[in-house]
Design a protein around this motif. Structure first.
Motif, mmCIF file in Angstrom:
data_model
loop_
_atom_site.group_PDB
_atom_site.id
_atom_site.type_symbol
_atom_site.label_atom_id
_atom_site.label_comp_id
_atom_site.label_asym_id
_atom_site.label_seq_id
_atom_site.Cartn_x
_atom_site.Cartn_y
_atom_site.Cartn_z
ATOM 1 N N GLN A 176 8.424 -2.645 -1.035
ATOM 2 C CA GLN A 176 7.698 -3.335 0.139
ATOM 3 C C GLN A 176 7.189 -4.379 -0.443
ATOM 4 O OE1 GLN A 176 4.870 -0.723 2.034
ATOM 5 N NE2 GLN A 176 6.289 0.328 3.179
ATOM 6 N N LEU A 180 7.632 -8.174 0.625
ATOM 7 C CA LEU A 180 6.522 -8.980 1.218
ATOM 8 C C LEU A 180 6.120 -10.168 0.483
ATOM 9 C CD1 LEU A 180 4.490 -5.740 2.566
ATOM 10 C CD2 LEU A 180 5.728 -7.570 3.788
ATOM 11 N N HIS A 202 -0.046 -4.904 6.672
ATOM 12 C CA HIS A 202 0.926 -5.947 6.359
ATOM 13 C C HIS A 202 0.702 -7.345 6.969
ATOM 14 C CE1 HIS A 202 3.824 -2.800 4.448
ATOM 15 N NE2 HIS A 202 2.795 -2.781 3.946
ATOM 16 N N TRP A 206 -0.042 -10.562 4.711
ATOM 17 C CA TRP A 206 0.958 -11.224 4.420
ATOM 18 C C TRP A 206 1.247 -12.430 5.396
ATOM 19 C CZ3 TRP A 206 0.975 -6.410 1.937
ATOM 20 C CH2 TRP A 206 1.277 -6.567 0.619
#
Lengths: 369, 299
Positions: A176, A180, A202, A206
């Motif tokens: 992950q 990302l 997330h 991000w």
């Protein structure tokens, strides 16, 4: 490149239900958009409409002022790449062969990839760190590796915008992060990145922009910090959640913890939980204020921030009033259990003295919020 | 024999006319036919497996071969000439593929659905073939039809080659030219579209060429099973799945395989063995062995 959706409306053919209701959004070069929403709210449908796999019933997607419908597919796909959700590899191509397929738009019908295409594929392989498995068969890769291969294939066409359908959903923590971090790296290079995700955290960490869909076709779009809130999660997902951040030596990381399902009677969480503890120290005389400031500077390591200005990144330490000897004020690391003490209310400190430096800062009152 | 070949090419000593005749008007067309059919069926097997992204897809499983057989048998029953047989085979081959495509919704439906539809269409045409056999004249037509159905290169001659060979050659040539791009075929619809290539046009061309090849093969030598399945998979094990390499290798391996099998069919017993029987007898065990060694199959 600038990508927009203008007033997009979509309903499934034959169905009365409007899935996407007058959606508008606009993305500048280098922006990262996370699309959030419960299962069945139309996250994938939105991506497919944006890319023209599905036709908007009203409105349109626009690239640099030109509606996508008026562009030739070849031109559009030269600038935009799509990464599908990972499934089983369609054929046992090697990683390199698969990534080269990203160049199909550039390679003539009766031709095979030229040096220019091989170089582009090579660059994509390097950027995604796939050198070590470039000759492996895609059928034998792990989910994380295959996801990277698909991203590399999308990058091989050297796009200005990359759209990914749940790129990190089925991956472990490490993969992950790889995906990302690659997204933020790409955005720093000026690429527009759009991804669907099931993880609001997330989006917070991000993505600069977030779009949250709810089941009734409604949506909210904007800066992710404004969109991903406890209120919006409760309204769109029907889940009460706590949004907080963890401060460590390496930085501050947002996190979203789902607490419970609201229908089941768990009340929505109240308040701003970004702050673990806030202490206001009100001083009556300016001399003492100067003294206190000196103490605070000396202990900057232990402090997260002061008056909204961050001190050095610290471990989870805060200034903590311990009222045992009533005239002493001690700095010490905060334990989890202390947070509730801090929250209890106002603590008054008449005399504040630091044991180490012996500075007396009496006359202060500390208030915990 | 070598001398006879050389003599035919105008570069050798004297060879009895009888031998030259055998080599040039019987063996040579037969060899050409066998290699063309082997190459053609292998290439169309590769194409169909890519098109339907299914390792089991072959001209047989998609009903194309059965459709073409029915067309050919029907033409035989009606007493049409060679051209009639071939055209009718092509027509019904295309019809069978369309039927499979429509009932399996090949562009959107799942892989299994397509194969199931293909098997249904195949069995429909097989039963129609049985119907033709049932109505055929038992003295003259039925033996001819039965023998033809089992597949044989016996009837090979330059006359039938001139009708069937160009179709196979053109089909193969087009597919070979498109071979790198054919790698896009097994991808999912969205993935393929997002490559920027006109994937629908590509599919149509490949479908048409593969059907043309299959129907032409069937019309010339009957239904030769297994080749379209075995050869592509053997080649995948040898050189991988990249069509850029796979297709040319399939052409050569397919042609070589078919020539060997035909030579065996001619020489293994005093009476010629139908080719389908041999391809299955040689192919099936060999294939199972390969699969066991490779632990499963995929594209």
């Amino acid at each position: 490149m600038r990508f927009e959706v203008r007033d997009g409306l979509f309903r499934y053919p034959g169905g009365e239900r409007i899935v996407l209701d007058h959606i508008s959004l606009s993305l500048e070069p280098g922006s990262v958009l996370a699309i959030l929403g419960p299962n069945g709210a139309g996250k994938t449908t939105l991506l497919r409409c944006m890319l023209g796999f599905l036709k908007w019933d009203e409105g349109c997607s626009v690239v640099d002022g030109t509606p996508v419908g008026q562009m030739s597919p070849k031109k559009f796909w030269k600038r935009v790449s799509y990464v599908p959700q990972i499934r089983q590899a369609p054929a046992a191509y090697t990683v390199e062969e698969m990534i080269l397929l990203g160049r199909a738009g550039e390679v003539g019908s009766f031709s095979s990839p030229k040096e220019r295409d091989l170089a582009a594929a090579d660059a994509a392989i390097k950027q995604t760190n796939l050198e070590s498995i470039r000759h492996c068969s895609c059928a034998r890769l792990s989910g994380g590796e295959y996801q990277m291969v698909l991203i590399a294939r999308a990058l091989a066409s050297e796009p200005e915008m990359i759209v990914m359908d749940e790129p990190e959903s089925n991956l472990d923590f490490r993969n992950q992060l790889l995906v990302l971090d690659l997204i933020s790296q790409l955005s720093h290079e000026g690429m527009i990145c759009v991804f669907n995700t099931h993880y609001p955290a997330h989006a917070l960490r991000w993505a600069g922009k977030a779009l949250m869909l709810s089941k009734d076709g409604g949506y909210r779009f904007g800066d992710s910090r404004r969109i991903v809130t406890e209120k919006s999660i409760s309204e769109c997902f029907g889940v009460s959640a706590i949004i907080g951040s963890l401060e460590t030596g390496g930085g501050t990381y947002p996190d979203v913890i789902p607490v419970g399902i609201e229908d089941a009677g768990v009340p929505p969480v109240q308040g701003d939980d970004n702050v673990i503890a806030g202490i206001s120290i009100l001083l009556e005389n300016t001399e003492n204020a100067g003294l206190l400031n000196r103490v605070l500077h000396e202990y900057a390591d232990c402090l997260i921030g002061r008056m909204g200005v961050p001190y050095r990144p610290a471990d989870v330490h805060v200034i903590h009033p311990v009222p045992l000897p009533r005239d002493e004020f001690v700095f010490h690391p905060l334990r989890r259990a202390d947070v509730s003490d801090l929250r209890r209310g106002i603590v008054l400190a008449n005399g504040i003295r630091d044991r180490k430096s012996g500075i007396d800062v009496s006359g202060c009152s500390a208030a915990c919020q | 024999m070598l001398r006879a070949v050389l003599a035919g090419a105008g570069a050798g000593g004297a060879v009895p006319a009888q031998i030259r005749n055998v080599v040039w008007s019987m063996r040579m067309p037969r060899l050409i036919l066998a290699s063309l059919v082997g190459a053609g069926l292998s290439v169309s097997g590769c194409a169909f497996q890519g098109l339907f992204s299914n390792p089991l897809a072959t001209p047989d499983t998609l009903g194309v071969a059965s459709g073409a057989s029915f067309g050919a048998v029907l033409a035989l029953l009606l007493g049409c000439g060679l051209t009639g047989v071939q055209l009718s085979a092509l027509l019904f081959g295309v019809a069978a593929l369309l039927l499979t495509g429509i009932s399996g919704k090949c562009l959107t439906g799942s892989k299994t659905t397509t194969i199931l539809a293909g098997i249904m269409v195949g069995s429909l045409f097989s039963s129609l073939v049985s119907l033709v056999k049932f109505t055929a004249d038992t003295e003259s037509q039925l033996p001819a039809i039965t023998c033809w159905l089992m597949g044989s290169f016996e009837s090979a001659g330059y006359a039938s080659l001139t009708i069937g060979a160009p179709a196979i050659l053109i089909g193969c040539a087009v597919l070979l030219c498109l071979r790198w791009r054919m790698n896009l075929l097994p991808l999912s619809e969205d993935e393929a579209v997002s490559s920027g290539v006109n994937i629908r046009a590509l599919r149509l061309i490949v479908e048409f060429c593969a059907t043309l090849i299959t129907a032409s093969c069937v019309s010339m030598c009957g239904q030769v099973g297994w080749v379209g399945l075995i050869v592509p998979h053997i080649c995948r094990l040898l050189v991988g799945s990249n069509q850029k390499v796979l297709l040319p290798v399939s052409v050569s391996v397919g042609a070589a395989f078919m020539m060997i099998v035909d030579t065996l069919a001619r020489t293994a017993s005093p009476k010629e063995i139908p080719i389908s029987i041999l391809t299955a007898v040689i192919g099936a065990p060999f294939f199972i062995l390969l699969l066991r060694k490779n632990r499963g199959w995929a594209l």
